[in-house]
Scaffold this motif. Structure first.
Motif, short mmCIF file in Angstrom:
data_model
loop_
_atom_site.label_atom_id
_atom_site.label_comp_id
_atom_site.label_asym_id
_atom_site.label_seq_id
_atom_site.Cartn_x
_atom_site.Cartn_y
_atom_site.Cartn_z
N THR A 52 0.83 -1.28 -0.14
CA THR A 52 0.15 -0.19 -0.02
C THR A 52 0.66 1.26 0.08
OG1 THR A 52 -0.16 -0.13 2.50
CG2 THR A 52 -1.66 -0.97 1.42
N GLY A 76 -7.49 -2.67 -0.01
CA GLY A 76 -6.67 -1.95 1.09
C GLY A 76 -5.78 -0.85 0.80
N THR A 121 -14.99 2.67 3.71
CA THR A 121 -15.54 1.85 2.67
C THR A 121 -16.77 2.44 2.14
OG1 THR A 121 -14.09 -0.07 3.63
CG2 THR A 121 -15.85 -0.66 1.70
#
Length: 877
Positions: A721, A812, A871
């Motif tokens: 990430t 993610g 989310t």
């Protein structure tokens, strides 16, 4: 940048200068030097008397330091050589190149002795000088296993040129003069040089043939390098080419012949520092085997300094009908015999025609100064296979401009055939403009064994990792601060690219009211059904490209972005357009970069004085017709689609593989995509394929592999990430229909490489913007034209790269932030996942919003300050 297709790291900001040169130039040199080190491995342990392994030194290291001398100018002891003419020619032919000394200088060492291994290599290379036959053999000797010259020895033995004694060859023993003469005579087809009296028979035959002319001591004692060179020279120039050894005809001055015959095993050349061109019946003609009439063998000078910014290939053998420098027409470098009709002067050519069937002859070279070409035709119709052309140096181009030259082409027609033969090559700060003209560049057939590579010394076809094929680029723009301007011109290439920028920085390309077309003759590409595989333009090295009223007809991409900026607009000019070259302006500030080097900060600004002026527009919009994608990015940069530009594609308008990329769609632009995808972000499948350095050059692997199923859905992965890029998509005053997907963070960077980091997407819908579609993080798989996953495909199926299918999935790391402002409207058509949503009062989202599972309205979001994160599932009502 080594070449488009190979990306190493991210481009730096273009507002700094490393002391001693700008970043792009230093980066290229560092990379080229690394490649040179790789290529040098394997040279040691063999004499460099005949060693000609190619090494890219790119101006960083003199050729003498790694690979011997390229000319007699680099031999420190040439004054001690008696066989000067012989050594000069053999150097030019690449048969010898001296011996590297401890101080890295190169000497010929004329008094040194040769070994039997070395003479085998020399003779083998001489025999294959014309045929280019692979040097390998089967006949062996007991004492050559593992010897560096095994292939040469076996080749010569198979050809009956050498033999041993008692089953041994004794490769490390010195070779005598008579043994050398015997080998050469055998290669010339002389028989009967065996038996106890072979030496006497050899000497008699050598005298009869004139083989010993100019030698000092050719006998039963070890031969020195001086006499060896003279013997080889004599043999080549005496041979009639009817046997194994070629005939070499050396033309020292311009000569006319009513009829001239070239044998199948004949090479016509000129002395060192000279070039010879054959003009037959008024046309420059390739010197292949055959009989020609009304022939002029034109001897011209060879350039001793390199005009090209890319120096890895050394100084090319540039031959052109017209060669112009800052002093005007240079007759010693021009083959004017290849010109018919019209007139030509120091500053202008008008109404001329240049015809050529040669493989790398050039029409016009302008190396400094100014030159104008009007109402003329250049036809370069040769069978170039890429072995002796390069569109990184302009070798074989119709028109080339170097060294801050200014070149104007008006009413010119250019046709080329053959690999890597551009119509227009602009380099080294030159400025070129082509108006009211047309050119067609058709490419050809690559030589057998060509390896898809990023090594510019050899590259004559696009890296397949770009998802394209071909070997024809219509133009190429290189060097620092060079410019090319194309106005009211029909520009056509078969496959690869119509207009291109390449190694250099801060180049400027301007295209007005022109048509750029890829033809696609001979291709097999299920996606490129109307046009040729390839791109309309390439954007690299902080280039700036502007397209006004331009039509793109392309098979794969309108443009590929890998550093720079491009604007696509109409030619509705308020006033005539002037072309201002770019320049570097220091600010007086410095800073320390990430590697600890002190950098001077500079800005890129326009020159104060335009180089071309008064370009009027026809009021056309820019229209892009692509069989596949609109634009592909695999590095940093910016694209602006504005002023009513229409983009028609079968697949995604924007395919983003890597880079911090800014996309602006505004002012009535239309994005019409048949598969409903406006923006597709994926991991860089350039990198997934990977590069192989095992052969001493950056050659691309030939296979793509992918695990079955959607990553992190059908199987688990660890998503990286941190360290990703950010793509910014901004829309104003447009009505968009289609989806925006971020499918990054899943795949590795090639065999053995780690995962590529997930990238971020920032979408902003501003004033007057309406989006009808889905925005979502996704998981992706590569698919074929039938929608079936492609877990493995090869270089021959290059076209599958970039084609993917999506499933909604947040891993993610593939974050998406969406901002709706200034009254913009988002009509949601399907379910998607984003991670940040900002909505201003007065904006609309026609869909259902759930933040971490909790349904919210636009009013709820505005009441919470206008931004929610988490989310976020946005779906159709």
């Amino acid at each position: 940048m080594l070449s488009h297709g190979l990306n190493i790291g991210k481009n730096r900001e273009n507002n700094t200068k490393i002391k001693g040169g700008n970043y792009m130039e230093k980066f290229k040199k560092q990379l080229a030097a690394f490649i040179s080190i790789v290529l040098i491995v394997g040279l040691f342990g063999t004499s460099v008397f005949a060693e000609t392994t190619e090494v890219d030194v790119s101006g960083e290291t003199p050729a003498t330091a790694v690979n011997g001398a390229a000319s007699t100018l680099e031999l420190v002891d040439f004054d001690k050589v008696d066989a000067k003419e012989a050594v000069s020619l053999l150097l030019k032919l690449g048969l010898i190149n001296g011996k590297v000394q401890a101080d890295k200088k190169v000497a010929y060492e004329p008094d040194a002795k040769l070994t039997r291994a070395e003479i085998a290599k020399l003779v083998a290379k001489a025999v294959t000088l014309v045929s280019k036959e692979e040097i390998k053999g089967t006949k062996s000797f007991a004492d050559i296993k593992g010897n560096w010259a095994t292939d040469y020895i076996q080749y010569c033995a198979d050809k009956g040129i050498i033999d041993g004694a008692g089953g041994a060859y004794n490769p490390d023993n010195n070779v005598t003069g008579l043994e050398t003469a015997k080998m050469l005579l055998a290669a010339m087809g002389v028989e009967g040089l065996t038996g106890s009296d072979w030496a006497a028979r050899t000497e008699a035959a050598a005298n009869e043939k004139g083989l010993l002319k100019g030698t000092k001591a050719v006998n039963g004692t070890p031969v020195d390098r001086d006499d060896a060179a003279q013997l080889i020279y004599n043999a080549l120039t005496i041979s009639d080419g009817s046997s194994k050894l070629p005939q070499v005809i050396v033309v020292s001055e311009t000569t006319e012949k009513a009829s001239f015959t070239i044998g199948k095993n004949t090479l016509v050349t000129a002395p060192e520092f000279k070039l010879v061109t054959m003009v037959a019946d008024g046309r420059e003609t390739q010197m292949d085997a055959g009989t020609y009439n009304n022939v002029t063998l034109v001897v011209t000078d060879k350039l001793k300094t390199n005009p090209a910014s890319f120096t890895g290939r050394g100084i090319e053998d540039y031959r052109a009908a017209i060669y112009v420098d800052k002093n005007g027409l240079n007759k010693s470098l021009s083959v004017t015999q290849a010109i018919s009709g019209g007139t030509y002067t120091d500053t202008e050519a008008s109404g001329i025609k240049i015809d050529s069937t040669g493989r790398n002859f050039k029409g016009i070279i302008v190396n400094g100064g100014e030159y104008t070409v009007k109402d003329s035709t250049i036809n370069l119709i040769g069978k170039a296979d890429g072995s002796d052309t390069s569109d990184f140096t302009g070798l074989g181009s119709a028109v080339a401009a170097f060294s801050n030259a200014k070149v104007t082409l008006d009413g010119v027609e250019i046709n080329t055939e053959g690999v890597a033969r551009t119509a227009l090559f602009t380099d080294s700060g030159a400025d070129t403009m082509i108006t009211d003209s047309k050119f067609k560049v058709m490419g050809g057939t690559l030589y057998p064994g060509y390896v898809n590579t990023a090594d510019q010394t050899k590259m004559v076809a696009p890296p397949w990792v770009l998802g394209i094929t071909g070997n024809a680029r219509g133009t190429n723009l290189m060097g620092n601060f060079s410019t090319a301007t194309v106005v009211r011109t029909e520009a056509t290439a078969n496959q690869w690219g119509v207009l291109s920028t390449d190694s250099g920085s801060n180049m400027l390309l301007t295209v007005v009211d022109s048509v750029l077309t890829l033809l696609g003759e001979g291709q097999k590409d299920p996606y490129s059904t109307n046009y040729g595989s390839g791109y309309g333009t390439y954007i690299i090295g902080d280039a700036q490209e502007y397209f006004y009223g331009t039509t793109f007809n392309v098979g794969t991409y309108a443009s590929i972005l890998t550093g720079g900026k491009a604007v696509y607009a109409s030619s509705k000019f308020d006033k005539p357009l002037d072309i201002y070259p770019l320049k570097q302006k220091l600010t007086g500030r410095t800073r320390t970069n990430s590697t600890g080097e002190e950098e001077e900060v500079y800005d890129i600004v326009k020159e104060d004085t335009p180089v071309f002026t008064g370009i009027t527009g026809q009021g056309k919009i820019t229209t892009i017709n692509s069989d596949a994608f609109g634009f592909m990015a695999h590095n940093n940069g910016e694209l602006v689609i504005t002023d009513g530009t229409v983009v028609n594609t079968d697949n995604a308008t924007f395919l983003i593989k890597a880079g911090d990329v800014q996309l602006t769609v505004e002012d009535g632009a239309q994005l019409n995509t048949k598969d409903g995808v406006i923006l597709q972000m994926i991991d860089n499948d350039d990198s997934i394929v990977g590069v192989d350095f095992s052969q001493g050059a950056p050659n691309f692997n030939t296979d793509f592999y992918e695990k079955a199923g959607y990553p992190d859905i059908d199987y688990d992965i660890d998503v990286k990430t941190d360290g990703g890029n950010t793509v910014k998509f901004n829309a104003t005053d447009v009505d968009l229909k289609g989806n925006l997907y971020n499918g990054t963070g899943y795949f590795g960077g090639g065999p053995g490489g780690g995962l590529q980091p997930a990238d971020k997407l920032e979408v902003t819908l501003g004033k007057g913007a309406t989006l009808t579609g889905t925005i979502s993080a996704t998981s992706v798989i590569h698919v074929d034209e039938n929608g079936k996953q492609n877990t493995h495909f090869t270089i021959n199926e290059y076209y599958y790269l970039g084609h993917v299918a999506n499933k909604v999935h947040y891993n993610g790391g593939n974050d998406i932030s969406v901002t709706i402002k200034d009254g913009a409207v988002w009509n949601v058509t399907d379910t998607g996942i984003i991670t940040s949503l900002t909505v201003e009062d007065g904006c609309k989202i026609n869909g259902t919003i759930k933040v971490d599972g909790r349904e919210m309205t636009v009013a709820d979001i505005i009441a919470k300050g206008g931004t929610v994160k988490g989310t976020i599932e946005v779906s159709k009502k």
